[in-house]
Design a protein around this motif. Structure first.
Motif, mmCIF file in Angstrom:
data_model
loop_
_atom_site.group_PDB
_atom_site.id
_atom_site.type_symbol
_atom_site.label_atom_id
_atom_site.label_comp_id
_atom_site.label_asym_id
_atom_site.label_seq_id
_atom_site.Cartn_x
_atom_site.Cartn_y
_atom_site.Cartn_z
ATOM 1 N N PHE A 245 20.034 78.630 30.414
ATOM 2 C CA PHE A 245 21.238 78.522 30.818
ATOM 3 C C PHE A 245 20.978 79.718 31.864
ATOM 4 O O PHE A 245 21.634 79.679 33.293
ATOM 5 N N ARG A 246 20.905 80.487 31.618
ATOM 6 C CA ARG A 246 21.546 82.511 31.498
ATOM 7 C C ARG A 246 20.391 82.221 32.816
ATOM 8 O O ARG A 246 20.775 82.819 33.859
ATOM 9 N N GLY A 247 19.149 81.913 32.609
ATOM 10 C CA GLY A 247 17.871 81.735 33.506
ATOM 11 C C GLY A 247 17.721 81.438 34.525
ATOM 12 O O GLY A 247 17.439 81.774 35.425
ATOM 13 N N TYR A 248 18.398 80.253 34.218
ATOM 14 C CA TYR A 248 18.702 79.305 35.940
ATOM 15 C C TYR A 248 19.570 80.003 36.340
ATOM 16 O O TYR A 248 19.964 78.549 37.202
ATOM 17 N N SER A 249 20.662 80.132 36.342
ATOM 18 C CA SER A 249 21.542 80.947 36.807
ATOM 19 C C SER A 249 21.457 81.465 37.564
ATOM 20 O O SER A 249 20.870 82.832 37.435
ATOM 21 N N ILE A 250 21.927 82.342 39.054
ATOM 22 C CA ILE A 250 22.104 83.027 39.876
ATOM 23 C C ILE A 250 22.792 84.736 39.644
ATOM 24 O O ILE A 250 23.544 84.202 39.478
ATOM 25 N N ARG A 251 21.639 85.315 38.468
ATOM 26 C CA ARG A 251 22.514 86.780 39.088
ATOM 27 C C ARG A 251 23.753 87.078 39.983
ATOM 28 O O ARG A 251 22.824 86.863 40.927
ATOM 29 N N PRO A 252 24.497 87.627 39.838
ATOM 30 C CA PRO A 252 25.697 88.107 40.922
ATOM 31 C C PRO A 252 24.898 89.227 41.530
ATOM 32 O O PRO A 252 24.772 89.237 43.056
ATOM 33 N N GLU A 253 23.601 89.683 41.066
ATOM 34 C CA GLU A 253 23.183 91.167 41.522
ATOM 35 C C GLU A 253 22.464 90.766 42.628
ATOM 36 O O GLU A 253 21.147 91.767 43.051
ATOM 37 N N GLY A 297 25.898 79.448 38.436
ATOM 38 C CA GLY A 297 25.949 78.704 36.105
ATOM 39 C C GLY A 297 26.626 79.578 35.075
ATOM 40 O O GLY A 297 28.243 79.843 35.348
ATOM 41 N N ALA A 298 26.157 79.704 34.272
ATOM 42 C CA ALA A 298 26.900 81.141 33.823
ATOM 43 C C ALA A 298 27.691 82.696 33.890
ATOM 44 O O ALA A 298 28.195 82.447 32.976
ATOM 45 N N TYR A 299 27.523 82.457 35.209
ATOM 46 C CA TYR A 299 28.038 83.323 34.910
ATOM 47 C C TYR A 299 29.567 83.048 36.572
ATOM 48 O O TYR A 299 30.310 84.332 37.477
ATOM 49 N N SER A 300 29.072 82.175 36.053
ATOM 50 C CA SER A 300 30.850 81.367 37.082
ATOM 51 C C SER A 300 31.937 81.635 36.180
ATOM 52 O O SER A 300 32.084 81.604 34.746
ATOM 53 N N PRO A 301 33.244 82.093 36.595
ATOM 54 C CA PRO A 301 34.249 81.267 35.964
ATOM 55 C C PRO A 301 34.142 80.066 34.564
ATOM 56 O O PRO A 301 35.205 80.629 34.133
ATOM 57 N N THR A 302 33.854 79.508 35.386
ATOM 58 C CA THR A 302 34.045 78.390 34.701
ATOM 59 C C THR A 302 32.715 77.376 34.592
ATOM 60 O O THR A 302 32.360 76.774 35.555
ATOM 61 N N PRO A 303 31.682 78.037 33.486
ATOM 62 C CA PRO A 303 29.879 77.477 33.431
ATOM 63 C C PRO A 303 29.810 76.108 32.732
ATOM 64 O O PRO A 303 29.262 75.649 32.421
ATOM 65 N N TRP A 304 31.622 75.940 32.166
ATOM 66 C CA TRP A 304 31.472 74.502 31.401
ATOM 67 C C TRP A 304 31.708 73.131 32.305
ATOM 68 O O TRP A 304 30.655 72.406 31.772
ATOM 69 N N ILE A 305 31.831 73.549 33.419
ATOM 70 C CA ILE A 305 30.897 72.617 34.571
ATOM 71 C C ILE A 305 30.324 71.936 34.293
ATOM 72 O O ILE A 305 29.459 70.820 35.004
#
Length: 757
Positions: A245-253, A297-305
């Motif tokens: 989940f973290r690996g496939y989420s876009i980091r804000p950086e 994804g994981a870096y959003s305020p609502t990752p549960w979605i």
């Protein structure tokens, strides 16, 4: 067609060729980023062996192109044949899909009355799809992003009442759908939002239903098997796997990197201009905002979605694929209605921004590692086809999965685990290797002869035989067919032993008595108890390991404290048992009153035996299996394996393995349960000594279990009953394609000018 349009098409084609020319000119074999060499292997396999339904090169056998849409690979293999190398077919396909996508966007904008010359150029230069192709190396996904405008144009064609556009639309949609399935949901949502008014008209709805039928016919050869065989996939729930989940989420950086910064700068200018001119359709930036949010994804305020289907099946960063389409569409809105001079200035500025982003994005294309070429040469010299090799440790690149193309030997280092029917067992093997556990039983089960590592480590019972570059090659004597010592049923426990696990107890009905003992952990239901009784009465051996109080065959197990000093036995050295304590407290477990005692715990039975019909039931108390694993007691595990195991004679004589076919000979005394180092799949037709065999699945390794009764030969053939669908879809493609070509042929229609009276 006007000369200006011809020149423009040539320009788009030139840009597409230039973008992927570095890939086209790579030496063989190339070292592509991340996923690249995994996709390249599939192209190589198609070029050299054709589209086989089952191949041996990956994992413990692999249903080739069953779980990944085939359009990109089929086209790349054809172009690879034409240009003489798989990497050239790979690059030429990216060139072609880019051209088709840009032209589709050009035609779409022309039909919707928007400025149509700048957006296709920006579409080609947009950093996102170039990054997918070069940095991630996700070949089919990059092609699907390139072809996204074709899907949008095809949906627009559904609003045309002329029949030829209906058929053309179904072809366009089918091409995209067969390129990559994860883009379908974002692309469908985008299309519905952008074309809602047009598609809700009666004619468009009628055409949509007809097109859906045509698309189903055209894509059924792949999607029908895909949906029918979904149970054999290992698609993830992206939200439940923290690492993925973290690996496939876009980091804000990401948005601070060159590609992200240039994209943001371009978007900011477009939105600013749109606010001033008030001519950007609000739905496009709204969609882009929603998709960007989902991509975090994981870096959003609502990752549960992302726990909600179908979001749970889509890696978050893939929602950003739509940016490659939406941003050029917004640019087209902005430029529409501008004076020619302002169009040139604005389009040139935006193009320059993207070119700077491309130039600043680090793309390094290296040579395929020389060490791996040397290892491949070593493996190529080894005889036989009934074994595999493993490269360890796993790396974040697909280099290893291309090695079968170099050495002609099968590997466990496949890529894209979702379609691997033996995937769960193999991931356990990798976990044990990474954590220092005993992975040797898995390696043996998968017939891994060579274990090759760049580290100073090897699995148990593998011995160093060669040093190749930075790699040490370890070897072990393995066989394509092994005797299964015992079968575990009920609650699953991972043990450092060789055994099979059967998830469905009813499959024990296929197991001949004496072929293998059965260990049942837990309290069986009434239905399962009947199955165990029949198995035992027919002459089988069952070890019952209750974890709490319970009853089986009228024999009760009652919970009691276990005192290790009170153990006694004439058969076993109880002093070698591990301490019966748990975190410094008294150990509790089931004990028995009935049965012939083998190990006693005071005046109760810890291990006992009861004859049932022609078989035996062994009563194993004290939570002994958990106890053995908790204390890592090899003596206790060996005791259980001895009571359950088949100690008869077995010898593997040899065999041949090829794509979709294997044949092997063996010697054994009496009934035996064999494990074949081939992933279980329902389309395998297996014969033993010329007679059809009823097989089981080892749910521990994902391999095939075959009961036999004496020595002989086992033969397997993969017979895919869904294979004829390829022919039916091919006929549909030919008929509809020829019809569309005929209908759109420039010379077919003659324009007749009628003078007004």
């Amino acid at each position: 067609m006007r000369k200006r349009d011809i020149a423009y098409i040539i320009l788009l084609s030139a840009i597409s060729v230039i973008l992927f020319l570095p890939l086209f000119s790579l030496n063989q074999p190339p070292a592509l980023s991340v996923d690249g060499n995994g996709h390249l292997f599939k192209i190589h396999k198609l070029m050299t062996a054709g589209w086989k339904p089952w191949i041996e090169d990956w994992y413990a056998g692999f249903p080739f192109l069953r779980f990944y849409p085939p359009a990109s690979y089929l086209l790349a293999a054809s172009l690879g044949k034409l240009f003489g190398a798989d990497i050239r077919g790979y690059a030429a396909t990216l060139m072609l899909t880019s051209i088709v996508g840009a032209l589709a966007l050009w035609v779409y904008l022309g039909r919707t009355g928007k400025e149509r010359y700048a957006a296709p150029v920006l579409f080609l230069l947009f950093p996102w799809h170039i990054g997918v192709a070069y940095l991630e190396g996700n070949f089919p996904r990059a092609n699907s992003i390139d072809l996204a405008p074709l899907f949008l144009l095809s949906a627009l064609w559904l609003t045309d009442h002329r029949r030829r556009y209906l058929f053309a639309a179904s072809l366009g949609i089918s091409i995209v759908v067969l390129t990559h399935h994860s883009i379908i949901i974002p692309l469908t949502l985008t299309t519905l939002v952008l074309l809602w008014e047009e598609l809700k008209e009666v004619d468009a709805l009628s055409n949509s239903v007809k097109a859906a039928g045509l698309v189903t016919v055209l894509t059924a050869f792949w999607y029908v098997p895909f949906f029918m065989d979904m149970r054999w996939t290992n698609f993830w729930n992206i939200y439940t796997d923290v690492w993925l989940f973290r690996g496939y989420s876009i980091r804000p950086e990401y948005f601070l990197q060159p590609a992200g910064l240039t994209s943001l700068l371009l978007l900011s200018l477009v939105i600013l201009g749109g606010v001033v001119r008030r001519n950007i359709e609000w739905r496009k930036p709204a969609l882009l905002l929603v998709f960007t949010y989902l991509s975090l994804g994981a870096y959003s305020p609502t990752p549960w979605i992302h726990s909600i289907p179908p979001l749970s099946m889509i890696p978050p960063y893939r929602w950003m694929d739509m940016a490659n389409l939406l941003v050029p569409l917004m640019v087209s809105d902005l430029l529409t209605g501008m004076t020619l001079r302002r169009k040139y200035v604005t389009a040139s500025l935006l193009t320059l921004i993207l070119i700077i982003g491309i130039v600043l994005t680090p793309v390094e294309i290296t040579h395929y590692p020389r060490d791996l070429i040397e290892v491949s040469d070593f493996l190529k010299e080894q005889s036989g086809s009934d074994w595999r090799f493993v490269m360890y440790p796993l790396i974040g690149e697909a280099f290893y999965s291309y090695m079968p193309a170099l050495c002609g030997k099968a590997t466990m280092n496949g890529w894209y685990h979702e379609g691997n029917p033996a995937g769960k067992g193999e991931w356990t093997m990798w976990y044990l290797l990474d954590t220092g556990g005993n992975a040797t039983p898995y390696l043996k089960a998968y017939a891994v002869r060579f274990f090759i590592t760049s580290l100073n480590t090897s699995p148990w019972r593998y011995h160093p035989v060669a040093r190749v570059g930075n790699y040490t090659v370890y070897e072990s004597n393995v066989s394509f067919i092994q005797r299964v010592n015992f079968v575990l049923v009920g609650k699953f426990y991972e043990m450092p032993l060789d055994y099979a696990y059967i998830e469905n107890p009813s499959e024990l009905e296929l197991l001949p008595p004496g072929a293998a003992g059965v260990i049942y952990v837990g309290q069986p239901s009434g239905k399962v108890e009947k199955i165990l009784r029949r198995f035992t009465e027919r002459g089988g051996r069952v070890l019952w390991i209750p974890e709490t109080s319970g009853e089986l065959f009228g024999i009760r197990a009652e919970m009691a404290p276990i005192n290790g000093f009170a153990l006694s036995s004439r058969a076993y050295n109880v002093s070698r048992f591990a301490p019966f304590s748990y975190e410094g407290r008294q150990w509790y477990g089931p004990v028995f009153k009935m049965g012939r005692p083998i190990v006693k715990a005071g005046n109760k039975i810890l291990i006992g035996e009861v004859r049932i019909g022609r078989g035996r039931l062994y009563l194993i108390g004290g939570n002994l299996l958990f106890h053995a694993l908790y204390w890592n007691s090899s003596y206790e595990l060996g005791l259980l394996a001895t009571l359950a195991g088949n100690t008869g004679k077995f010898k593997y004589i040899g065999g041949n393995v090829s794509d979709g076919m294997y044949r092997a000979r063996f010697e054994t005394s009496g009934p035996t349960l064999l494990r074949v180092s081939e992933a279980y799949y329902p389309y395998w037709h297996i014969e033993v000594n010329g007679r059809e065999a009823r097989v089981l699945r080892d749910d521990r390794t994902g391999l095939t279990l075959v009961p036999v009764n004496g020595s002989g030969e086992i033969e397997g053939e993969f017979r895919d009953p869904l294979l004829p669908m390829r022919m039916y879809s091919t006929i549909a493609w030919l008929i509809i394609s020829l019809y569309v070509l005929f209908e759109f042929f420039p010379g077919k229609r003659v324009k007749i000018k009628v003078k007004a009276p």
